[in-house]
Enzyme design. Structure first.
Site, PDB file in Angstrom:
ATOM      1  N   CYS A   1      -0.723   3.636 -10.740  1.00  0.00           N
ATOM      2  CA  CYS A   1      -1.567   2.701  -9.981  1.00  0.00           C
ATOM      3  C   CYS A   1      -3.062   2.926 -10.172  1.00  0.00           C
ATOM      4  O   CYS A   1      -3.740   2.071 -10.738  1.00  0.00           O
ATOM      5  CB  CYS A   1      -1.218   2.784  -8.507  1.00  0.00           C
TER       6      CYS A   1
ATOM      7  N   LYS B   1      -6.503  -5.240  -2.093  1.00  0.00           N
ATOM      8  CA  LYS B   1      -5.640  -4.267  -2.771  1.00  0.00           C
ATOM      9  C   LYS B   1      -6.405  -3.492  -3.841  1.00  0.00           C
ATOM     10  O   LYS B   1      -6.418  -2.259  -3.865  1.00  0.00           O
ATOM     11  CB  LYS B   1      -4.443  -4.991  -3.389  1.00  0.00           C
TER      12      LYS B   1
ATOM     13  N   PHE C   1       0.834  -1.201   0.000  1.00  0.00           N
ATOM     14  CA  PHE C   1       0.000   0.000   0.000  1.00  0.00           C
ATOM     15  C   PHE C   1       0.870   1.254   0.000  1.00  0.00           C
ATOM     16  O   PHE C   1       0.478   2.301   0.495  1.00  0.00           O
ATOM     17  CB  PHE C   1      -0.941  -0.011   1.214  1.00  0.00           C
TER      18      PHE C   1
ATOM     19  N   GLY D   1      -8.931  18.747  -7.405  1.00  0.00           N
ATOM     20  CA  GLY D   1      -7.878  19.217  -8.298  1.00  0.00           C
ATOM     21  C   GLY D   1      -8.093  18.720  -9.706  1.00  0.00           C
ATOM     22  O   GLY D   1      -9.239  18.621 -10.177  1.00  0.00           O
TER      23      GLY D   1
HETATM   24  C1  UGA Z   1      -1.525   4.671  -4.603  1.00  0.00           C
HETATM   25  C2  UGA Z   1      -2.087   4.277  -3.216  1.00  0.00           C
HETATM   26  O1  UGA Z   1      -2.291   5.454  -2.439  1.00  0.00           O
HETATM   27  C3  UGA Z   1      -1.120   3.340  -2.477  1.00  0.00           C
HETATM   28  O2  UGA Z   1      -1.705   2.919  -1.257  1.00  0.00           O
HETATM   29  C4  UGA Z   1      -0.850   2.114  -3.368  1.00  0.00           C
HETATM   30  O3  UGA Z   1       0.093   1.241  -2.774  1.00  0.00           O
HETATM   31  C5  UGA Z   1      -0.293   2.564  -4.694  1.00  0.00           C
HETATM   32  O4  UGA Z   1      -1.242   3.464  -5.327  1.00  0.00           O
HETATM   33  C6  UGA Z   1      -0.075   1.356  -5.561  1.00  0.00           C
HETATM   34  O5  UGA Z   1      -1.043   0.681  -5.898  1.00  0.00           O
HETATM   35  O6  UGA Z   1       1.085   1.002  -5.816  1.00  0.00           O
HETATM   36  P1  UGA Z   1       0.280   6.435  -5.482  1.00  0.00           P
HETATM   37  O7  UGA Z   1      -0.313   6.179  -6.830  1.00  0.00           O
HETATM   38  O8  UGA Z   1       1.733   6.394  -5.320  1.00  0.00           O
HETATM   39  O9  UGA Z   1      -0.328   5.412  -4.392  1.00  0.00           O
HETATM   40  O10 UGA Z   1      -0.153   7.925  -5.027  1.00  0.00           O
HETATM   41  P2  UGA Z   1      -1.390   8.572  -4.242  1.00  0.00           P
HETATM   42  O11 UGA Z   1      -0.856   9.376  -3.149  1.00  0.00           O
HETATM   43  O12 UGA Z   1      -2.409   7.556  -3.918  1.00  0.00           O
HETATM   44  O13 UGA Z   1      -1.969   9.564  -5.353  1.00  0.00           O
HETATM   45  C7  UGA Z   1      -2.526   9.093  -6.558  1.00  0.00           C
HETATM   46  C8  UGA Z   1      -3.090  10.244  -7.365  1.00  0.00           C
HETATM   47  O14 UGA Z   1      -4.234  10.788  -6.730  1.00  0.00           O
HETATM   48  C9  UGA Z   1      -2.137  11.417  -7.578  1.00  0.00           C
HETATM   49  O15 UGA Z   1      -2.205  11.839  -8.910  1.00  0.00           O
HETATM   50  C10 UGA Z   1      -2.639  12.483  -6.642  1.00  0.00           C
HETATM   51  O16 UGA Z   1      -2.377  13.787  -7.098  1.00  0.00           O
HETATM   52  C11 UGA Z   1      -4.139  12.209  -6.683  1.00  0.00           C
HETATM   53  N1  UGA Z   1      -4.844  12.696  -5.474  1.00  0.00           N
HETATM   54  C12 UGA Z   1      -4.586  12.153  -4.257  1.00  0.00           C
HETATM   55  C13 UGA Z   1      -5.803  13.692  -5.598  1.00  0.00           C
HETATM   56  O17 UGA Z   1      -6.071  14.207  -6.714  1.00  0.00           O
HETATM   57  N2  UGA Z   1      -6.468  14.118  -4.473  1.00  0.00           N
HETATM   58  C14 UGA Z   1      -6.226  13.573  -3.252  1.00  0.00           C
HETATM   59  O18 UGA Z   1      -6.889  13.998  -2.271  1.00  0.00           O
HETATM   60  C15 UGA Z   1      -5.266  12.571  -3.139  1.00  0.00           C
END
Ligand code: UGA
Length: 443
Positions: A263, A207, A152, A256
């Protein structure tokens, strides 16, 4: 413990380095020689805060090694983590060919009992295919178990997430495997982190269901943001109000330009396909995906509404990575947004603290696209600034210096990094915020 990690991509490298940091002996398998020498010096090919430090620390202590010889690695330990890629096929399905290849390699080389652990994100019941493949391809009767231990980790905070997980999910069948996992994760459970033991199929499903839920939360808040703009309400205060309910939670309610990365977009499509193949129409997730794609398009429409003509406008773009603290641009909203503005003939001055190298692979410099060494250079003489990633250094930027550098002080912020009330002197547009027309109506 001795641990083998097959795969040295994002998940493999972080898993290998972190298990070494917890005191284990780790052998990490890379398919090719590429970057191997750098890795052996503790230099990661991906940018991830803290990763180089723990790589170097554990190389020094001789607790981590890298090899291209999978046969040797299979028999280095009893515990084998499979961390190879599961990219997306044309129809959205996960391509499991690398998983199958690893299963065949294990079958060819296996000597004695092994606990084979899938860490890659895979469709439910993949563990059974791995089991079947190993049985089919191994020349002799073999003793092994396939378990699931999904990761995760978030890019940009992967090391921190590994060391301080909200929960560790493990899918196992035997008591022996259960006690191996307990030992493996004892440095984390001793600190109070929760270890959840379920069946392998449940772990696989958890997952996909977790990532899809988070993606859904983002699309939900982006729809609320759209409504906020129409009715003259501020999304930040609404998100705060919603998220303060512990059942909902404040995280992943940042409106946003939507989610990107390697992912969410891929996993969501794979999960929709898994459901479809099982006779379940997961419309909720199809809508989540569609809302996310529309979020990017609506942002481009917003740019048009504000700037009118894009051709020959000097537009500074801050942020290319799909999120802060990473150099990853896979499926980043910036790719589509820069592409459209480029097609319309805008003069684009781009800056990202880490991701420009990767972005250049899709958009090399030309007469319209220019890269800059720092954020202020990109701003010079610009008609507008567009913010696509919420890097800390943009949040902390010097607003008066920005204003002095720009031809017109127009900011179109796709990540809501500033407070509209602090933006006096700018024409500032966020997502789900400060719709001046509506504020006028309500006066
Ligand atoms: C995501 C999951 O959060 C991890 O738990 C998981 O392990 C991972 O995928 C995976 O499957 O390997 P990640 O893709 O690295 O992690 O990044 P996130 O922080 O989840 O953000 C994903 C996207 O959502 C980004 O583009 C971010 O800008 C966007 N986001 C996130 C939003 O637009 N708003 C939010 O409130 C949060």
């Amino acid at each position: 413990m001795k641990i083998t990690v097959i795969g040295a991509g994002y998940v493999g490298l972080v898993t290998a380095a972190c298990f070494a940091e917890l005191g284990n002996q780790v052998l990490c398998v890379k398919k090719t020689e590429k970057n191997l020498e750098d890795l052996r010096k503790g230099i990661s090919p991906i940018y991830e805060p803290g990763l180089n430090e723990i790589l170097q620390n554990n190389l020094k202590k001789d607790r981590i090694k890298f090899t291209t010889e999978i046969g040797k690695a299979v028999n280095f330990s009893q515990v084998i983590f499979v961390c190879v890629g599961t990219p997306q096929n044309d129809d959205g399905e996960a391509d499991l060919s690398q998983i199958e290849e690893v299963a065949r390699e294990i079958a060819r080389n296996i000597e004695g009992y092994k606990l084979i652990i899938e860490k890659s994100t895979v469709p439910v019941h993949t563990h059974q295919w791995i089991k079947k493949t190993i049985k089919r391809y191994s020349p002799d009767e073999v003793d092994f178990e396939v378990a699931s231990n999904p990761e995760f980790l978030r890019e940009g905070s992967a090391v921190e997430d590994f060391m301080n997980p909200d929960r560790i999910v493990v899918g196992v069948k035997s008591d022996h495997a259960r006690s191996t996992f307990k030992k493996l994760y004892s440095p984390l459970t001793d600190k109070g982190h929760e270890l959840i033991m379920v069946s392998p199929a449940s772990a696989e499903l958890i997952k996909h269901a977790s990532n899809s839920f988070l993606a859904m939360k983002i699309s939900y808040i982006n729809m609320i943001a759209e409504l906020c703009e129409k009715v003259g309400v501020d999304i930040k205060s609404v998100a705060e109000g919603i998220g303060s309910d512990k059942r909902i939670g404040k995280k992943f309610l940042e409106a946003g330009i939507g989610y990107g990365g390697s992912c969410f977009p891929k996993d969501l499509k794979a999960f929709i396909k898994i459901a479809e193949d099982s006779g379940v129409d997961f419309k909720l997730l199809r809508d989540t995906d569609e809302i996310n794609s529309n979020t990017r398009i609506k942002f481009l429409e917003k740019i048009d509404d504000i700037l009118w003509i894009n051709k020959d406008k000097k537009i500074a773009v801050w942020g290319l990575a799909f999120k802060p603290n990473t150099d990853d641009t896979r499926d980043a909203p910036s790719l589509e947004i820069v592409d459209r503005l480029h097609q319309k003939g805008a003069q684009l001055n781009l800056f990202d603290p880490k991701a420009m190298g990767n972005f250049k692979l899709s958009f090399p410099e030309d007469d319209l696209i220019h890269y800059h060494d720092n954020k202020y250079d990109a701003l010079e003489d610009s008609d507008a600034l567009i913010i696509l990633t919420e890097w800390e250094e943009f949040i902390d930027a010097d607003l008066s210096r920005m204003k002095n550098l720009m031809k017109l002080p127009i900011i179109i912020d796709g990540r809501n990094i500033y407070e509209p009330r602090n933006m006096r002197g700018f024409e500032y547009y966020g997502i789900g915020r400060n719709n001046s027309d509506v504020s006028e109506i309500l006066k």
